[in-house]
Design a protein around this motif. Structure first.
Motif, mmCIF file in Angstrom:
data_model
loop_
_atom_site.group_PDB
_atom_site.id
_atom_site.type_symbol
_atom_site.label_atom_id
_atom_site.label_comp_id
_atom_site.label_asym_id
_atom_site.label_seq_id
_atom_site.Cartn_x
_atom_site.Cartn_y
_atom_site.Cartn_z
ATOM 1 N N GLY A 1 -7.063 0.121 -1.151
ATOM 2 C CA GLY A 1 -6.848 -1.304 -1.372
ATOM 3 C C GLY A 1 -7.012 -2.108 -0.100
ATOM 4 N N LEU A 2 -6.496 -1.578 1.011
ATOM 5 C CA LEU A 2 -6.647 -2.261 2.291
ATOM 6 C C LEU A 2 -8.115 -2.325 2.702
ATOM 7 N N LEU B 1 -1.261 -8.523 1.309
ATOM 8 C CA LEU B 1 -0.432 -7.325 1.324
ATOM 9 C C LEU B 1 0.506 -7.224 0.127
ATOM 10 N N LEU C 1 -0.699 -5.354 -2.740
ATOM 11 C CA LEU C 1 -0.826 -3.913 -2.517
ATOM 12 C C LEU C 1 0.529 -3.245 -2.373
ATOM 13 N N GLY C 2 1.596 -4.018 -2.608
ATOM 14 C CA GLY C 2 2.938 -3.461 -2.451
ATOM 15 C C GLY C 2 3.307 -3.232 -1.001
ATOM 16 N N LEU C 3 2.696 -3.983 -0.097
ATOM 17 C CA LEU C 3 2.932 -3.772 1.337
ATOM 18 C C LEU C 3 3.438 -5.032 2.033
ATOM 19 N N LEU D 1 0.353 5.947 4.397
ATOM 20 C CA LEU D 1 -0.007 5.185 3.208
ATOM 21 C C LEU D 1 -0.588 6.109 2.151
ATOM 22 N N THR D 2 -0.449 5.727 0.921
ATOM 23 C CA THR D 2 -1.070 6.490 -0.153
ATOM 24 C C THR D 2 -2.576 6.242 -0.139
ATOM 25 N N CYS E 1 0.347 3.257 10.489
ATOM 26 C CA CYS E 1 1.142 3.824 9.387
ATOM 27 C C CYS E 1 0.949 5.332 9.278
ATOM 28 N N GLU F 1 -4.268 5.231 -2.559
ATOM 29 C CA GLU F 1 -4.493 3.974 -3.275
ATOM 30 C C GLU F 1 -4.269 2.780 -2.348
ATOM 31 N N GLN F 2 -3.216 2.848 -1.530
ATOM 32 C CA GLN F 2 -2.953 1.754 -0.600
ATOM 33 C C GLN F 2 -4.056 1.630 0.447
ATOM 34 N N GLN F 3 -4.520 2.768 0.949
ATOM 35 C CA GLN F 3 -5.599 2.729 1.940
ATOM 36 C C GLN F 3 -6.877 2.160 1.325
#
Length: 480
Positions: free
Chosen positions: A80-81, A118, A121-123, A73-74, A62, A76-78
């Motif tokens: 979260g992952l 996912l 996390l909005g993914l 990714l933001t 990504c 926040e997304q990273q």
């Protein structure tokens, strides 16, 4: 009713299978010594590392926009992952096991495990990106490399260094303690106990340096190492660069040319060095055991401990005997792994998959042995009086010194120095020679004044050459 129905065995004994009891000694009797390896070389640790590799691959693809349509990714997304990895716990292990019971495939279970998270996390729309372009071995080889590297760095090497430190501590205590050597089991030129221990420290440090310089190789290049699926799906990407950057970004060394598997040569090299370390340590154990046997060392009793079930006077050298056995078991596994892992039929077979599940056992027996030797060395007291008495009873070992001085005198032109070896052989072989007889022999030789003085003052206690000074070479600085 079968024995399984009433929880009994055919013999009538109650089955223990339902209890929380370990099958092997490493997870049972010796768990306290080997438990640090669980975080790196257990099945659960392997699965956690698989999740880690999959997550980092997802993030890398990504953030580097490797595929059309991807964007970074933001934060926040990273976060979260990566929390999927840091939050991996007993519930995660159970969930993975439930998924694998359906997939009957451990890496596929990891893919689904991540995919299930996912949406939160909005993914969810990027679920197809999980495990993109990967064969199972792309994930497995990197996961094993990370686990082994962490086990070596955080568990095995600290234990090995602590062992050498303990050996050198005892060597320093014995630096000036003269000791009769034994070559072929026979009295020989004296040394010092400290120097003989330092030899082992030097040898072990050399293997530690080899292990510290290990290359932990990894690859991510598809089903047969050709990037075929990558090139068909995204022909515009520089997949070799992507592969190298990703592998090195994990802290591993990139292997650019493989079959479906990373060919495990680095593992064979690592296990060879650890096995070599183990074998040197085994040699130390047998030597120390023998020194204890002839009472050069006294074992410091442990309060309340029993040395023998029937002979209360005994303190058995059990730490060194236990270590010998565990080093032999470790080396059997390490040597088998080293030989098996570098073999693969054509582009892939599963022999390595089964073999690698025993890596933790091989390390466990080595770590257990190291722990036992450290504890054994801590309980040793140098019996300087016994060692001195042994020297006093073997004045004939000065025969070497006398005949070498005679050779030097002959070269310097002193008369009467013919056949030095033969004359000393006649004097000493087959019977004991005391201090008085040797001094008388020296006085009759007609040596130069300086040479006669040196030999007349020499004793088995002082005939140690440079032994005390040689300890310096046992430090890590010189172990090349």
């Amino acid at each position: 009713m079968s024995h399984s129905d009433n929880n009994t065995l055919p013999s009538g004994r109650i089955s223990l299978a339902s209890a929380d009891i370990a099958l092997g000694a490493l997870d049972g009797r010796y768990k306290s010594a080997t438990v640090p390896l669980v975080d790196y070389l257990s099945e659960a640790a392997l699965n956690r590392d698989r999740v880690h590799v999959e997550i980092e691959w997802f993030i890398y693809l990504c953030n580097n926009e490797v595929l059309p349509g991807l964007k970074p990714l933001t934060d926040e997304q990273q976060a979260g992952l990566r929390a999927i990895v840091t939050d991996f716990n007993e519930d995660s292990i159970k969930e993975l096991a439930e998924i694998e019971a359906v997939t009957v495939h451990d890496v596929k279970a990891v893919e689904y495990y991540i995919g299930n998270r996912l949406e939160g996390l909005g993914l969810a729309h990027l679920k197809p990106l999980v495990h993109f372009g990967c064969t199972s071995e792309d994930i497995n080889n990197l996961s094993y490399a990370l686990g082994i590297k962490d086990a070596v760095t955080n568990v095995w090497l600290p234990a090995a260094r602590a062992l050498v430190e303990q050996i050198m501590k005892l060597a320093e205590e014995a630096r000036e303690v003269p000791m009769l050597s034994r070559t072929h089991g026979q009295p020989a030129t004296p040394s010092t106990l400290g120097k003989e221990l330092a030899v082992f420290a030097y040898r072990l440090n050399r293997q530690i340096k080899h292990i510290e310089n290990t290359e932990f190789l990894g690859k991510i290049n598809g089903a047969t190492g050709t990037y075929s699926a990558h090139m068909v799906s995204v022909p515009g990407a520089d997949w070799q660069k992507v592969s190298e950057e990703f592998v090195t970004g994990l802290g591993l060394d990139w292997n650019p040319l493989t079959t479906q598997i990373e060919n495990h040569d680095w593992q064979a090299e690592l296990y060879s060095s650890i096995a070599h370390f183990n074998q040197v340590l085994h040699n130390l154990c047998t030597d120390v055991w023998s020194y204890i046997s002839i009472r050069f060392f006294r074992q410091i009793p442990v309060a309340g401990a029993t040395g023998s079930s029937t002979m209360p006077h005994k303190v058995n050298p059990i730490r060194f005997e236990n270590a010998e056995a565990n080093l032999e078991i470790s080396n059997s596994l390490l040597n088998t792994l080293g030989a098996t892992l570098i073999q693969s039929r054509w582009q892939r077979d599963l022999t390595d998959s089964s073999s690698q599940r025993n890596i933790g056992v091989a390390f466990g027996h080595s770590v257990l042995a190291i722990s036992n030797v450290i504890k054994g060395l801590e309980r040793l007291d140098i019996a300087a009086d016994v060692i001195a008495e042994d020297l006093d009873q073997n004045w004939e070992v000065l025969a070497e010194a006398i005949q070498m001085v005679m050779r030097a005198e002959a070269i310097a032109g002193v008369e009467g120095m013919e056949n030095p070896y033969e004359r000393l052989k006649e004097l000493t072989r087959g019977h004991r020679v005391d201090a008085a007889r040797l001094k008388e022999f020296v006085a009759e030789l007609g040596l130069s004044q300086d040479a006669e003085k040196r030999l007349s003052e020499l004793t088995p206690h002082t005939y140690i050459g440079l032994a005390p000074q040689l300890l310096g070479y046992a430090t890590e600085r010189y172990a090349k």
